[in-house]
Design an enzyme around this catalytic site. Sequence first.
Site, short mmCIF file in Angstrom:
data_model
loop_
_atom_site.label_atom_id
_atom_site.label_comp_id
_atom_site.label_asym_id
_atom_site.label_seq_id
_atom_site.Cartn_x
_atom_site.Cartn_y
_atom_site.Cartn_z
N SER A 94 0.84 -1.20 0.00
CA SER A 94 0.00 0.00 0.00
C SER A 94 0.87 1.25 0.00
O SER A 94 2.08 1.19 0.25
CB SER A 94 -0.90 0.02 1.23
OG SER A 94 -0.14 0.28 2.41
N LYS A 95 0.22 2.38 -0.25
CA LYS A 95 0.93 3.66 -0.22
C LYS A 95 1.50 3.93 1.17
O LYS A 95 2.58 4.52 1.32
CB LYS A 95 -0.01 4.78 -0.64
CG LYS A 95 0.63 6.17 -0.63
CD LYS A 95 -0.37 7.22 -1.06
CE LYS A 95 0.24 8.61 -0.97
NZ LYS A 95 0.59 8.99 0.40
N ARG A 96 0.80 3.48 2.20
CA ARG A 96 1.28 3.68 3.57
C ARG A 96 2.63 3.02 3.80
O ARG A 96 3.47 3.54 4.54
CB ARG A 96 0.26 3.14 4.57
CG ARG A 96 -0.99 3.99 4.72
CD ARG A 96 -1.86 3.52 5.85
NE ARG A 96 -2.34 2.16 5.62
CZ ARG A 96 -3.40 1.85 4.89
NH1 ARG A 96 -4.10 2.81 4.31
NH2 ARG A 96 -3.78 0.59 4.74
N ASP A 98 5.16 5.38 2.34
CA ASP A 98 5.33 6.56 3.19
C ASP A 98 6.15 6.22 4.43
O ASP A 98 7.00 7.01 4.87
CB ASP A 98 3.96 7.10 3.60
CG ASP A 98 3.18 7.67 2.43
OD1 ASP A 98 3.81 7.99 1.40
OD2 ASP A 98 1.95 7.80 2.54
N SER A 141 2.32 12.88 -3.61
CA SER A 141 2.88 11.54 -3.37
C SER A 141 4.10 11.34 -4.27
O SER A 141 4.11 11.74 -5.43
CB SER A 141 1.84 10.46 -3.68
OG SER A 141 0.71 10.62 -2.85
#
Length: 505
Positions: free
Chosen positions: A262-264, A267, A287
């Site tokens: 996931s993007k998390r 990050d 992003s």
Amino acid sequence: MEDRKVRVRFAPSPTGALHIGGVRTALYNYMFARQKGGELVFRIEDTDSSRFVPGAEEYIIESFKWLGIKFDEGVSFGGDCGPYRQSERRAIYKEYVDRLLGEGKAYIAFDTPEELEAKRKEVDNFQYDARTRLSMRNSLTMAEAEVRELVDGGAQYVVRFKVEPGREVLVDDMIRGEVRIKSDIIDDKVLYKSADGLPTYHLANIVDDHLMEITHVIRGEEWLPSAPLHVLLYEALGWADTMPRFAHLPLLLKPEGKGKLSKRDGDRLGFPVFPLEWHDPKTGEVSAGFREKGYFPEAVVNFLALLGWNPGTERELYSLDELCQLFDITKCSKAGAKFDYKKCVWFNHEYMLQKSDAEVARLFAPIVRSHVPQETDGRIEAVVAMMKDRVDFVWELWPLCSFFFVAPTEYDEKTRKKRWKADSARVMGELAEVLRGIGDFSVDGQEAVVKPWIEGKGYKLGDVMNAWRLALVGEGKGPGMFDISAFLGKEETISRMERAIAALG
């Protein structure tokens, strides 16, 4: 099927940035098409108007342009099977909705969201199917005149596919083999919504794949549960003989722990999950993208190609053409592939080494000239030749070797305490005089004079070189000292030494 020309498609939704998992799906479609001498179609799935995000379609197209993944036809590429945006194909879908209704293979349902929610509370594990459809408000339980009156009066409705129970549905998957599902567990999926006059994913893709003569559907594992329904739809529409073969790719997994990437994760661990930087028009959030982070597109492609498939050799670096020649979708893994972002950094480093000094210098030049506008191509390339093997990304070159272009104004305190001895100022003064007398200031020309001088004076080579490095660089980094001084030239070298003597004492 075997006699038909291979045609595959990639059909993203313009709902935001393109996830790197979608990029891999497109890449596998591309490699399969090229390996088979076939064609790749680019289609936009925009039937869910509520999720449309301005700029997303252009972002997706630009991403593939950067990656070097070329489409043969589709949105912005042209072709004979258009339009390629699903929102522009309403009339086509409606024809097949009416056909399924006319043949009794679909039905109209008027159940409101509130009525459906009440039924879910009333019935455990409620599913709209053969067991429950006759207790609902639809054209199977209502008089034809009542149905017509509601439709003509503008009442909102959906069209549901009528799944017959008691069947075993076979999905022949090129990666997973035969998958058999009982039709009893498939609900009567919504195919069409009168609210916006658009079909759902399930009908639109079946119709488009058939009319665009798609022979193979290669998509993510998350779509595997939909495959049996799609097989039934192909049969209901009379297209069983031209049904494409399916291949459901393994998921991309988190680098750490369990679950889907996931993007998390990006990050948290500091890596991008989108091909290009994305500016969300709704939230303003920015992003990270692989391009803006300094990755080479060929490194990203090489990395992604080997997530879930490999050609069975020890070799790891392949051009896109080589990957296409070797690709065998039947050898894809069924298990998910961990997204080892550190491996992608390794790929980038290897591609850095493969590139010519001139090519890397062209990429580095704008960074250099943002600090030193008049710097020449030749000097930039010379620095790249000395330093590119020390970095993973082009942008890392400037903090590592800015001293080649800009003289230090400060001296690293830790290095000064360790390397600048009590007699360093005097020794540097002597060395400066030696350098003034050298006619050939090349690496070899300096070395032939300086090393014998150091030995003759009884100085320790390490002490002299470390102090000299601090004087020229400002800290303890860089290539060989003669490489640095030869690049700087006699005048700049001695000027920096005199400045260091004055500053450090």
